[in-house]
Motif scaffolding. Structure first.
Motif, PDB file in Angstrom:
ATOM      1  N   PRO A   5       0.829  -1.208   0.000  1.00 40.68           N
ATOM      2  CA  PRO A   5       0.000   0.000   0.000  1.00 40.68           C
ATOM      3  C   PRO A   5       0.868   1.265   0.000  1.00 40.68           C
ATOM      4  N   VAL A   6       0.385   2.262  -0.694  1.00 44.68           N
ATOM      5  CA  VAL A   6       1.064   3.549  -0.733  1.00 44.68           C
ATOM      6  C   VAL A   6       0.285   4.492   0.179  1.00 44.68           C
ATOM      7  N   HIS A   7       0.989   5.106   1.109  1.00 38.57           N
ATOM      8  CA  HIS A   7       0.352   6.010   2.061  1.00 38.57           C
ATOM      9  C   HIS A   7       0.530   7.453   1.611  1.00 38.57           C
ATOM     10  N   PRO A   8      -0.563   8.209   1.572  1.00 39.19           N
ATOM     11  CA  PRO A   8      -0.469   9.598   1.138  1.00 39.19           C
ATOM     12  C   PRO A   8       0.222  10.497   2.165  1.00 39.19           C
ATOM     13  N   GLN A   9       0.313  10.035   3.402  1.00 38.25           N
ATOM     14  CA  GLN A   9       0.950  10.841   4.450  1.00 38.25           C
ATOM     15  C   GLN A   9       2.467  10.818   4.259  1.00 38.25           C
ATOM     16  N   PRO A  10       3.098  11.977   4.094  1.00 33.89           N
ATOM     17  CA  PRO A  10       4.555  11.995   3.942  1.00 33.89           C
ATOM     18  C   PRO A  10       5.250  11.658   5.264  1.00 33.89           C
ATOM     19  N   PRO A  11       6.490  11.225   5.212  1.00 32.19           N
ATOM     20  CA  PRO A  11       7.219  10.967   6.460  1.00 32.19           C
ATOM     21  C   PRO A  11       7.395  12.265   7.242  1.00 32.19           C
ATOM     22  N   LEU A  12       7.601  12.123   8.520  1.00 29.83           N
ATOM     23  CA  LEU A  12       7.768  13.279   9.396  1.00 29.83           C
ATOM     24  C   LEU A  12       9.094  13.162  10.127  1.00 29.83           C
ATOM     25  N   VAL A  13       9.896  14.193  10.067  1.00 31.89           N
ATOM     26  CA  VAL A  13      11.138  14.274  10.835  1.00 31.89           C
ATOM     27  C   VAL A  13      11.052  15.535  11.678  1.00 31.89           C
ATOM     28  N   VAL A  14      11.143  15.375  12.992  1.00 30.21           N
ATOM     29  CA  VAL A  14      11.108  16.514  13.901  1.00 30.21           C
ATOM     30  C   VAL A  14      12.485  16.627  14.539  1.00 30.21           C
ATOM     31  N   ARG A  15      13.169  17.686  14.253  1.00 28.32           N
ATOM     32  CA  ARG A  15      14.485  17.939  14.846  1.00 28.32           C
ATOM     33  C   ARG A  15      14.305  18.454  16.269  1.00 28.32           C
ATOM     34  N   GLU A  16      15.183  18.018  17.156  1.00 27.46           N
ATOM     35  CA  GLU A  16      15.090  18.439  18.551  1.00 27.46           C
ATOM     36  C   GLU A  16      15.027  19.955  18.668  1.00 27.46           C
ATOM     37  N   ASP A  18      13.765  22.049  16.745  1.00 28.12           N
ATOM     38  CA  ASP A  18      12.528  22.613  16.217  1.00 28.12           C
ATOM     39  C   ASP A  18      11.302  22.291  17.076  1.00 28.12           C
ATOM     40  N   ALA A  19      11.423  21.368  18.007  1.00 32.79           N
ATOM     41  CA  ALA A  19      10.282  20.982  18.839  1.00 32.79           C
ATOM     42  C   ALA A  19       9.970  22.108  19.827  1.00 32.79           C
ATOM     43  N   GLU A  20       8.684  22.410  19.951  1.00 31.85           N
ATOM     44  CA  GLU A  20       8.251  23.441  20.904  1.00 31.85           C
ATOM     45  C   GLU A  20       8.428  22.929  22.329  1.00 31.85           C
ATOM     46  N   LEU A  21       8.976  23.765  23.208  1.00 37.75           N
ATOM     47  CA  LEU A  21       9.126  23.422  24.617  1.00 37.75           C
ATOM     48  C   LEU A  21       8.030  24.117  25.419  1.00 37.75           C
ATOM     49  N   VAL A  22       7.355  23.360  26.249  1.00 39.21           N
ATOM     50  CA  VAL A  22       6.375  23.908  27.174  1.00 39.21           C
ATOM     51  C   VAL A  22       6.942  23.668  28.563  1.00 39.21           C
ATOM     52  N   GLU A  23       7.443  24.734  29.163  1.00 36.55           N
ATOM     53  CA  GLU A  23       8.096  24.626  30.470  1.00 36.55           C
ATOM     54  C   GLU A  23       7.093  24.922  31.576  1.00 36.55           C
ATOM     55  N   LEU A  24       7.226  24.186  32.674  1.00 34.04           N
ATOM     56  CA  LEU A  24       6.343  24.345  33.821  1.00 34.04           C
ATOM     57  C   LEU A  24       7.122  24.891  35.015  1.00 34.04           C
ATOM     58  N   PRO A  25       6.459  25.602  35.916  1.00 36.55           N
ATOM     59  CA  PRO A  25       7.159  26.163  37.081  1.00 36.55           C
ATOM     60  C   PRO A  25       7.839  25.103  37.947  1.00 36.55           C
ATOM     61  N   SER A  26       7.344  23.859  37.898  1.00 33.04           N
ATOM     62  CA  SER A  26       7.925  22.770  38.689  1.00 33.04           C
ATOM     63  C   SER A  26       9.291  22.342  38.163  1.00 33.04           C
ATOM     64  N   GLY A  27       9.664  22.867  36.985  1.00 30.83           N
ATOM     65  CA  GLY A  27      10.897  22.443  36.339  1.00 30.83           C
ATOM     66  C   GLY A  27      10.656  21.396  35.276  1.00 30.83           C
ATOM     67  N   GLY A  28       9.435  20.914  35.181  1.00 33.38           N
ATOM     68  CA  GLY A  28       9.087  19.948  34.154  1.00 33.38           C
ATOM     69  C   GLY A  28       9.065  20.598  32.779  1.00 33.38           C
ATOM     70  N   VAL A  29       9.327  19.781  31.770  1.00 34.22           N
ATOM     71  CA  VAL A  29       9.331  20.276  30.392  1.00 34.22           C
ATOM     72  C   VAL A  29       8.607  19.274  29.495  1.00 34.22           C
ATOM     73  N   PHE A  30       7.643  19.767  28.739  1.00 32.12           N
ATOM     74  CA  PHE A  30       7.010  18.988  27.687  1.00 32.12           C
ATOM     75  C   PHE A  30       7.654  19.415  26.373  1.00 32.12           C
ATOM     76  N   ARG A  31       8.202  18.476  25.644  1.00 37.61           N
ATOM     77  CA  ARG A  31       8.753  18.742  24.310  1.00 37.61           C
ATOM     78  C   ARG A  31       7.730  18.200  23.319  1.00 37.61           C
ATOM     79  N   LEU A  32       7.042  19.125  22.620  1.00 37.76           N
ATOM     80  CA  LEU A  32       5.971  18.746  21.707  1.00 37.76           C
ATOM     81  C   LEU A  32       6.583  18.287  20.388  1.00 37.76           C
ATOM     82  N   LEU A  33       6.463  17.009  20.096  1.00 33.60           N
ATOM     83  CA  LEU A  33       7.130  16.420  18.936  1.00 33.60           C
ATOM     84  C   LEU A  33       6.238  16.317  17.706  1.00 33.60           C
TER      85      LEU A  33
END
Length: 165
Positions: A5-16, A18-33
């Protein structure tokens, strides 16, 4: 003869970088990939870094999606139904739809993990919303009407409160 099967969705490469960082006051970090729209709704992926003893998610369940966690480093305490277990470096946890769960870094160590939800749900807005709540710019109750949109349905869990006390 079978065809591939051929998938219409292109591959995805997320460079570190380029990922959005969501930082929390606790020191936690969400890296949105990868949000669902970037993967043809197949999955959403994030990397989370949680300081010692910090919660990553309150008790909740997903009605439509399976979530998995892969621990890159440290230890993660995880509630799965009424059971609380600890996962360490290299451990994989798969949470099926409908199973109440919660997670946080163990008291003595940070937790660095990859979280993936499939099928994908647009959730980058959810993580940004959590940041606003943590910064006191919004209230926890403001997430109530968004639970269906993000497929995150919050629950009370005395077992999780007891385990994290």
């Amino acid at each position: 003869m079978s065809s591939i099967p051929v998938h219409p969705q292109p591959p995805l490469v997320v460079r570190e970088r380029d990922a959005e960082l969501v930082e929390l006051p606790s020191g936690g970090v969400f890296r949105l990939l990868a949000d669902a729209s970037a993967t043809g709704q197949v999955l959403g992926a994030n990397r989370l870094l949680l300081p010692e003893g910090v919660d990553g998610a309150k008790p909740h369940l997903h009605t439509r999606s399976t979530e998995f966690f892969y621990v890159l480093d440290g230890e993660l305490e995880v509630m799965l139904g009424e059971e609380v277990t600890t996962a360490g470096r290299g451990d994989l946890i798969v949470v099926p739809p409908g199973l109440p769960h919660a997670f946080g870094a163990a008291r003595r160590t940070v937790a660095d993990l990859i979280a993936v939800i499939t099928p994908g749900v647009e959730r980058f807005g959810y993580f940004r919303h959590l940041q606003r709540i943590a910064l006191g710019q919004d209230t926890w109750d403001s997430l109530e009407p968004l639970q269906d949109q993000y497929d995150v349905h919050f629950l009370a869990s005395p077992r999780w409160q007891e385990a994290r006390a």
